[in-house]
Design an enzyme around this catalytic site. Sequence first.
Site, mmCIF file in Angstrom:
data_model
loop_
_atom_site.group_PDB
_atom_site.id
_atom_site.type_symbol
_atom_site.label_atom_id
_atom_site.label_comp_id
_atom_site.label_asym_id
_atom_site.label_seq_id
_atom_site.Cartn_x
_atom_site.Cartn_y
_atom_site.Cartn_z
ATOM 1 N N ARG A 1 0.860 -1.186 0.000
ATOM 2 C CA ARG A 1 0.000 0.000 0.000
ATOM 3 C C ARG A 1 0.896 1.236 0.000
ATOM 4 O O ARG A 1 2.002 1.229 0.539
ATOM 5 C CB ARG A 1 -0.884 0.028 1.264
ATOM 6 C CG ARG A 1 -2.056 -0.918 1.235
ATOM 7 C CD ARG A 1 -3.154 -0.435 0.263
ATOM 8 N NE ARG A 1 -4.328 -1.300 0.254
ATOM 9 C CZ ARG A 1 -4.552 -2.263 -0.643
ATOM 10 N NH1 ARG A 1 -3.660 -2.533 -1.587
ATOM 11 N NH2 ARG A 1 -5.662 -2.968 -0.588
ATOM 12 N N HIS B 1 -1.317 0.871 -9.930
ATOM 13 C CA HIS B 1 -1.996 -0.123 -9.072
ATOM 14 C C HIS B 1 -2.529 -1.300 -9.903
ATOM 15 O O HIS B 1 -3.711 -1.652 -9.831
ATOM 16 C CB HIS B 1 -3.129 0.556 -8.277
ATOM 17 C CG HIS B 1 -3.480 -0.178 -7.015
ATOM 18 N ND1 HIS B 1 -3.786 0.464 -5.837
ATOM 19 C CD2 HIS B 1 -3.581 -1.495 -6.734
ATOM 20 C CE1 HIS B 1 -4.048 -0.426 -4.895
ATOM 21 N NE2 HIS B 1 -3.934 -1.627 -5.420
HETATM 22 P P1 NDP Z 1 -2.030 -12.037 4.126
HETATM 23 O O1 NDP Z 1 -2.896 -11.582 5.242
HETATM 24 O O2 NDP Z 1 -2.206 -13.391 3.579
HETATM 25 O O3 NDP Z 1 -0.505 -11.883 4.569
HETATM 26 C C1 NDP Z 1 -0.031 -10.799 5.277
HETATM 27 C C2 NDP Z 1 1.405 -11.083 5.690
HETATM 28 O O4 NDP Z 1 1.949 -9.902 6.300
HETATM 29 C C3 NDP Z 1 1.520 -12.209 6.725
HETATM 30 O O5 NDP Z 1 2.634 -13.004 6.434
HETATM 31 C C4 NDP Z 1 1.730 -11.444 8.029
HETATM 32 O O6 NDP Z 1 2.490 -12.144 9.007
HETATM 33 C C5 NDP Z 1 2.539 -10.261 7.553
HETATM 34 N N1 NDP Z 1 2.436 -9.146 8.506
HETATM 35 C C6 NDP Z 1 1.337 -8.465 8.877
HETATM 36 N N2 NDP Z 1 1.635 -7.533 9.811
HETATM 37 C C7 NDP Z 1 2.974 -7.638 10.016
HETATM 38 C C8 NDP Z 1 3.886 -6.973 10.864
HETATM 39 N N3 NDP Z 1 3.495 -6.006 11.697
HETATM 40 N N4 NDP Z 1 5.169 -7.352 10.831
HETATM 41 C C9 NDP Z 1 5.597 -8.350 10.008
HETATM 42 N N5 NDP Z 1 4.781 -9.027 9.183
HETATM 43 C C10 NDP Z 1 3.479 -8.671 9.195
HETATM 44 O O7 NDP Z 1 -2.194 -10.932 2.982
HETATM 45 P P2 NDP Z 1 -1.982 -11.099 1.391
HETATM 46 O O8 NDP Z 1 -0.651 -11.693 1.156
HETATM 47 O O9 NDP Z 1 -3.153 -11.719 0.761
HETATM 48 O O10 NDP Z 1 -1.995 -9.547 0.945
HETATM 49 C C11 NDP Z 1 -1.037 -8.670 1.480
HETATM 50 C C12 NDP Z 1 -1.334 -7.240 1.024
HETATM 51 O O11 NDP Z 1 -1.005 -7.065 -0.343
HETATM 52 C C13 NDP Z 1 -2.767 -6.795 1.125
HETATM 53 O O12 NDP Z 1 -3.131 -6.440 2.432
HETATM 54 C C14 NDP Z 1 -2.776 -5.590 0.215
HETATM 55 O O13 NDP Z 1 -2.419 -4.425 0.938
HETATM 56 C C15 NDP Z 1 -1.687 -5.895 -0.791
HETATM 57 N N6 NDP Z 1 -2.255 -6.133 -2.112
HETATM 58 C C16 NDP Z 1 -1.941 -5.267 -3.122
HETATM 59 C C17 NDP Z 1 -2.445 -5.463 -4.381
HETATM 60 C C18 NDP Z 1 -2.044 -4.576 -5.518
HETATM 61 O O14 NDP Z 1 -2.642 -4.652 -6.591
HETATM 62 N N7 NDP Z 1 -1.030 -3.760 -5.379
HETATM 63 C C19 NDP Z 1 -3.374 -6.573 -4.677
HETATM 64 C C20 NDP Z 1 -3.589 -7.455 -3.562
HETATM 65 C C21 NDP Z 1 -3.061 -7.217 -2.327
HETATM 66 P P3 NDP Z 1 1.987 -13.561 9.630
HETATM 67 O O15 NDP Z 1 2.118 -14.557 8.507
HETATM 68 O O16 NDP Z 1 2.939 -13.814 10.718
HETATM 69 O O17 NDP Z 1 0.562 -13.342 10.058
#
Ligand code: NDP
Length: 309
Positions: free
Chosen positions: A224, A272
């Site tokens: 983001r 995006h």
């Molecule tokens: P998931 O919820 O599957 O994965 C999120 C990951 O981030 C997890 O591994 C989580 O850790 C980690 N995480 C969250 N908070 C922290 C933190 N404070 N410190 C370290 N690691 C953290 O999400 P997705 O992979 O499905 O999507 C991720 C993001 O990608 C979305 O939220 C969105 O913002 C972005 N996105 C962008 C798109 C675009 O077109 N540019 C399209 C789709 C998504 P843990 O595994 O330990 O829980």
Amino acid sequence: MKVLFVAGDPKPERWTVPIQALLPEAEVHVWDADGPAVDADYAIVWQPPEELFERETGLKAVFNLGAGIDGLLAVPNLPPNLPVVRLEDAGMSAQMAEYVLHQLLEASRGMETYREQQREGVWKIHRPIKRSEWPVGVMGLGHIGKRVARTLADLDYRVNGWARSDHSLDKVTTFAGADSLDAFLGSTRVLVNTLPLTDETRDILDHRHLSQLIPGAVVINVGRGEHLVEDDLLRAIDDGHVARASLDVFRQEPLPADHPFWQRPEITITPHISARTLRDATLEQITGKIRAHHNGEPITGIVDTSRGY
Ligand code: NDP
């Protein structure tokens, strides 16, 4: 069962016709800002108006038409106990892996140099890359980050992965939690951000963290816009520490015409598009979960609103 579709698409039938076909047992409605309540059981939403939750008080769950739910959680009157379900992959992780691979190869294979040579009619071969000079670090090891990490590791890049909790991934060195962030950044040259936007991750790509990367760093942001402190990136580029950045997401979208990023040759801007929502895969997943929830079966992808993702 009543399902309400709430997204600002001028042609909502592109969504509601397939929803109805996939859920023949449901009554499918389109949100009408001026209309009465339809007493919906489920809402399928993208950036819904606040009025949705004032009017539709019988919702059993709300399904987000995207993986990132930062926009939905920001709606002030979202009922605290209403299950929020996010999209899980639905064809996005493969697109994201492609995008990141492309941006990585631009840098690691020096493709810009060959484009310049072509413009000048020059045939000149440069030395092959050493993968050891391009260690990649993937922030976030969820549906998207995992796929990205796996794709690059399969091509023999050295890959680090950082998440909140412990992960074990073949051929990927993993780091867990805030305490390990410095070590993760210090062993990373190509930083790929796939984090969700939460209070903990906002502004995480700041000057201090960017300066910890291996010099000649490359930043690829597909998470983001609010993860990146934009002036800090420009500073890190001016320092000579960050060599290039590929940005797909921005604090303000569309990126304003007078934004300094447009003028920087070190920055690649895309609007995006790194992972588009694929309608068929998305609706298949969401309608499958609606049916399961309606039948009292467990479903995955329910957001932990206290964590913010
Ligand atoms: P998931 O919820 O599957 O994965 C999120 C990951 O981030 C997890 O591994 C989580 O850790 C980690 N995480 C969250 N908070 C922290 C933190 N404070 N410190 C370290 N690691 C953290 O999400 P997705 O992979 O499905 O999507 C991720 C993001 O990608 C979305 O939220 C969105 O913002 C972005 N996105 C962008 C798109 C675009 O077109 N540019 C399209 C789709 C998504 P843990 O595994 O330990 O829980």
